[in-house]
Design a protein around this motif. Structure first.
Motif, PDB file in Angstrom:
ATOM      1  N   PHE A  22       0.828  -1.207   0.000  1.00 34.93           N
ATOM      2  CA  PHE A  22       0.000   0.000   0.000  1.00 34.93           C
ATOM      3  C   PHE A  22       0.864   1.260   0.000  1.00 34.93           C
ATOM      4  CE2 PHE A  22      -2.102   3.368   2.478  1.00 34.93           C
ATOM      5  CZ  PHE A  22      -3.173   3.622   1.627  1.00 34.93           C
ATOM      6  N   ILE A  23       1.891   1.282   0.835  1.00 34.71           N
ATOM      7  CA  ILE A  23       2.785   2.445   0.908  1.00 34.71           C
ATOM      8  C   ILE A  23       3.515   2.630  -0.408  1.00 34.71           C
ATOM      9  CG2 ILE A  23       4.863   3.356   2.020  1.00 34.71           C
ATOM     10  CD1 ILE A  23       3.838   2.092   4.631  1.00 34.71           C
ATOM     11  N   GLY A  24       4.015   1.545  -0.989  1.00 37.90           N
ATOM     12  CA  GLY A  24       4.704   1.632  -2.269  1.00 37.90           C
ATOM     13  C   GLY A  24       3.791   2.110  -3.377  1.00 37.90           C
ATOM     14  N   GLY A  25       2.583   1.584  -3.429  1.00 37.03           N
ATOM     15  CA  GLY A  25       1.617   2.023  -4.439  1.00 37.03           C
ATOM     16  C   GLY A  25       1.238   3.478  -4.264  1.00 37.03           C
ATOM     17  N   SER A  26       1.071   3.898  -3.012  1.00 35.04           N
ATOM     18  CA  SER A  26       0.745   5.295  -2.746  1.00 35.04           C
ATOM     19  C   SER A  26       1.885   6.214  -3.153  1.00 35.04           C
ATOM     20  CB  SER A  26       0.430   5.496  -1.268  1.00 35.04           C
ATOM     21  OG  SER A  26      -0.675   4.712  -0.894  1.00 35.04           O
ATOM     22  N   ALA A  27       3.117   5.797  -2.848  1.00 42.77           N
ATOM     23  CA  ALA A  27       4.274   6.613  -3.225  1.00 42.77           C
ATOM     24  C   ALA A  27       4.375   6.737  -4.744  1.00 42.77           C
ATOM     25  CB  ALA A  27       5.549   6.003  -2.644  1.00 42.77           C
ATOM     26  N   LEU A  28       4.127   5.644  -5.453  1.00 39.60           N
ATOM     27  CA  LEU A  28       4.165   5.711  -6.912  1.00 39.60           C
ATOM     28  C   LEU A  28       3.044   6.586  -7.462  1.00 39.60           C
ATOM     29  CD1 LEU A  28       5.089   2.063  -7.914  1.00 39.60           C
ATOM     30  CD2 LEU A  28       6.499   4.107  -8.107  1.00 39.60           C
ATOM     31  N   SER A  29       1.890   6.542  -6.839  1.00 38.87           N
ATOM     32  CA  SER A  29       0.788   7.397  -7.279  1.00 38.87           C
ATOM     33  C   SER A  29       1.120   8.870  -7.077  1.00 38.87           C
ATOM     34  CB  SER A  29      -0.488   7.052  -6.516  1.00 38.87           C
ATOM     35  OG  SER A  29      -0.884   5.738  -6.801  1.00 38.87           O
ATOM     36  N   VAL A  30       1.702   9.198  -5.932  1.00 41.54           N
ATOM     37  CA  VAL A  30       2.091  10.586  -5.665  1.00 41.54           C
ATOM     38  C   VAL A  30       3.171  11.027  -6.642  1.00 41.54           C
ATOM     39  CG1 VAL A  30       3.212  12.092  -3.973  1.00 41.54           C
ATOM     40  CG2 VAL A  30       1.397  10.550  -3.252  1.00 41.54           C
ATOM     41  N   GLY A  82       3.658   9.850  -9.659  1.00 34.90           N
ATOM     42  CA  GLY A  82       2.991  10.014 -10.951  1.00 34.90           C
ATOM     43  C   GLY A  82       2.233  11.320 -11.030  1.00 34.90           C
ATOM     44  N   LEU A  83       1.575  11.711  -9.937  1.00 41.30           N
ATOM     45  CA  LEU A  83       0.862  12.980  -9.907  1.00 41.30           C
ATOM     46  C   LEU A  83       1.821  14.150 -10.052  1.00 41.30           C
ATOM     47  CD1 LEU A  83      -1.749  14.638  -9.358  1.00 41.30           C
ATOM     48  CD2 LEU A  83      -1.117  14.554  -6.944  1.00 41.30           C
ATOM     49  N   LEU A  84       2.944  14.096  -9.329  1.00 44.66           N
ATOM     50  CA  LEU A  84       3.925  15.176  -9.424  1.00 44.66           C
ATOM     51  C   LEU A  84       4.525  15.269 -10.828  1.00 44.66           C
ATOM     52  CD1 LEU A  84       5.758  14.821  -6.006  1.00 44.66           C
ATOM     53  CD2 LEU A  84       4.087  16.553  -6.667  1.00 44.66           C
ATOM     54  N   LEU A  85       4.800  14.145 -11.438  1.00 45.38           N
ATOM     55  CA  LEU A  85       5.329  14.157 -12.797  1.00 45.38           C
ATOM     56  C   LEU A  85       4.297  14.647 -13.806  1.00 45.38           C
ATOM     57  CD1 LEU A  85       7.439  10.889 -12.887  1.00 45.38           C
ATOM     58  CD2 LEU A  85       8.259  13.242 -12.793  1.00 45.38           C
ATOM     59  N   ALA A  86       3.026  14.365 -13.544  1.00 45.44           N
ATOM     60  CA  ALA A  86       1.974  14.838 -14.447  1.00 45.44           C
ATOM     61  C   ALA A  86       1.828  16.357 -14.386  1.00 45.44           C
ATOM     62  CB  ALA A  86       0.648  14.166 -14.099  1.00 45.44           C
ATOM     63  N   LEU A  87       2.197  16.954 -13.267  1.00 43.26           N
ATOM     64  CA  LEU A  87       2.095  18.404 -13.131  1.00 43.26           C
ATOM     65  C   LEU A  87       3.209  19.144 -13.860  1.00 43.26           C
ATOM     66  CD1 LEU A  87       1.095  18.686  -9.373  1.00 43.26           C
ATOM     67  CD2 LEU A  87      -0.383  18.936 -11.362  1.00 43.26           C
ATOM     68  N   LEU A  88       4.295  18.455 -14.171  1.00 38.91           N
ATOM     69  CA  LEU A  88       5.398  19.097 -14.875  1.00 38.91           C
ATOM     70  C   LEU A  88       5.008  19.368 -16.327  1.00 38.91           C
ATOM     71  CD1 LEU A  88       8.404  16.983 -13.590  1.00 38.91           C
ATOM     72  CD2 LEU A  88       7.792  19.292 -12.918  1.00 38.91           C
ATOM     73  N   PRO A  89       5.480  20.474 -16.878  1.00 40.72           N
ATOM     74  CA  PRO A  89       5.148  20.760 -18.283  1.00 40.72           C
ATOM     75  C   PRO A  89       5.898  19.812 -19.221  1.00 40.72           C
ATOM     76  CG  PRO A  89       6.692  22.384 -17.452  1.00 40.72           C
ATOM     77  CD  PRO A  89       6.297  21.518 -16.280  1.00 40.72           C
ATOM     78  N   THR A  90       5.295  19.565 -20.369  1.00 41.64           N
ATOM     79  CA  THR A  90       5.953  18.719 -21.358  1.00 41.64           C
ATOM     80  C   THR A  90       6.926  19.562 -22.169  1.00 41.64           C
ATOM     81  OG1 THR A  90       4.177  19.116 -22.924  1.00 41.64           O
ATOM     82  CG2 THR A  90       4.009  17.144 -21.546  1.00 41.64           C
ATOM     83  N   ILE A  91       7.992  18.936 -22.622  1.00 41.48           N
ATOM     84  CA  ILE A  91       9.023  19.636 -23.383  1.00 41.48           C
ATOM     85  C   ILE A  91       9.151  18.961 -24.738  1.00 41.48           C
ATOM     86  CG2 ILE A  91      11.473  20.204 -23.496  1.00 41.48           C
ATOM     87  CD1 ILE A  91      11.517  20.188 -20.463  1.00 41.48           C
ATOM     88  N   ASP A  92       9.104  19.774 -25.775  1.00 43.43           N
ATOM     89  CA  ASP A  92       9.318  19.262 -27.120  1.00 43.43           C
ATOM     90  C   ASP A  92      10.818  19.247 -27.378  1.00 43.43           C
ATOM     91  OD1 ASP A  92       9.005  18.403 -29.690  1.00 43.43           O
ATOM     92  OD2 ASP A  92       8.513  20.388 -30.485  1.00 43.43           O
ATOM     93  N   VAL A  93      11.410  18.071 -27.395  1.00 42.25           N
ATOM     94  CA  VAL A  93      12.852  17.936 -27.500  1.00 42.25           C
ATOM     95  C   VAL A  93      13.352  18.430 -28.850  1.00 42.25           C
ATOM     96  CG1 VAL A  93      14.764  16.294 -27.378  1.00 42.25           C
ATOM     97  CG2 VAL A  93      12.793  16.010 -25.905  1.00 42.25           C
ATOM     98  N   SER A  94      12.529  18.297 -29.870  1.00 40.79           N
ATOM     99  CA  SER A  94      12.968  18.709 -31.204  1.00 40.79           C
ATOM    100  C   SER A  94      13.150  20.220 -31.310  1.00 40.79           C
ATOM    101  CB  SER A  94      11.976  18.227 -32.256  1.00 40.79           C
ATOM    102  OG  SER A  94      10.710  18.839 -32.050  1.00 40.79           O
ATOM    103  N   SER A  95      12.543  20.988 -30.411  1.00 44.08           N
ATOM    104  CA  SER A  95      12.682  22.437 -30.471  1.00 44.08           C
ATOM    105  C   SER A  95      13.901  22.950 -29.709  1.00 44.08           C
ATOM    106  CB  SER A  95      11.424  23.114 -29.907  1.00 44.08           C
ATOM    107  OG  SER A  95      11.322  22.843 -28.520  1.00 44.08           O
ATOM    108  N   LEU A  96      14.586  22.065 -28.987  1.00 44.33           N
ATOM    109  CA  LEU A  96      15.777  22.484 -28.256  1.00 44.33           C
ATOM    110  C   LEU A  96      16.915  22.774 -29.232  1.00 44.33           C
ATOM    111  CD1 LEU A  96      15.745  19.972 -25.276  1.00 44.33           C
ATOM    112  CD2 LEU A  96      15.073  22.359 -25.250  1.00 44.33           C
ATOM    113  N   PRO A  97      17.717  23.785 -28.936  1.00 46.93           N
ATOM    114  CA  PRO A  97      18.799  24.149 -29.867  1.00 46.93           C
ATOM    115  C   PRO A  97      20.040  23.275 -29.683  1.00 46.93           C
ATOM    116  CG  PRO A  97      18.776  25.672 -28.045  1.00 46.93           C
ATOM    117  CD  PRO A  97      17.598  24.741 -27.846  1.00 46.93           C
TER     118      PRO A  97
END
Length: 84
Positions: free
Chosen positions: A8-16, A18-33
């Motif tokens: 349960f603790i491991g699943g909860s930690a992974l869910s949290v 995943g939530l934190l990673l979902a809040l990060l903006p996506t980056i288009d790698v092809s647009s990087l110089p």
């Protein structure tokens, strides 16, 4: 019972996580110089003929993740010891 609690603790930690990673903006790698110069791309092609670079990148990535995980565990244990 203990395995259920740990699961349960491991699943909860992974869910949290995943939530934190979902809040990060996506980056288009092809647009990087970042572009590999032609002479480096040619050299990598010749080296890749003898040495499997994709396998080396996978191994280094797994190793870096393991080192990061160990450092996080050590930090958490130090924090827990200091709270006592």
């Amino acid at each position: 019972m203990i395995s259920g609690i740990i699961s349960f603790i491991g699943g909860s930690a992974l869910s949290v996580l995943g939530l934190l990673l979902a809040l990060l903006p996506t980056i288009d790698v092809s647009s990087l110089p970042v572009a590999v110069p032609d002479w480096i791309a040619g050299a990598l092609g010749m080296i890749n003929y003898f040495v499997p670079i994709s396998m080396m990148i996978t191994i280094i990535t797994v190793w870096a993740a393991a080192v990061l995980a160990i450092n996080v565990v050590m930090l958490v244990t130090k924090l827990l010891k200091s709270v006592r």
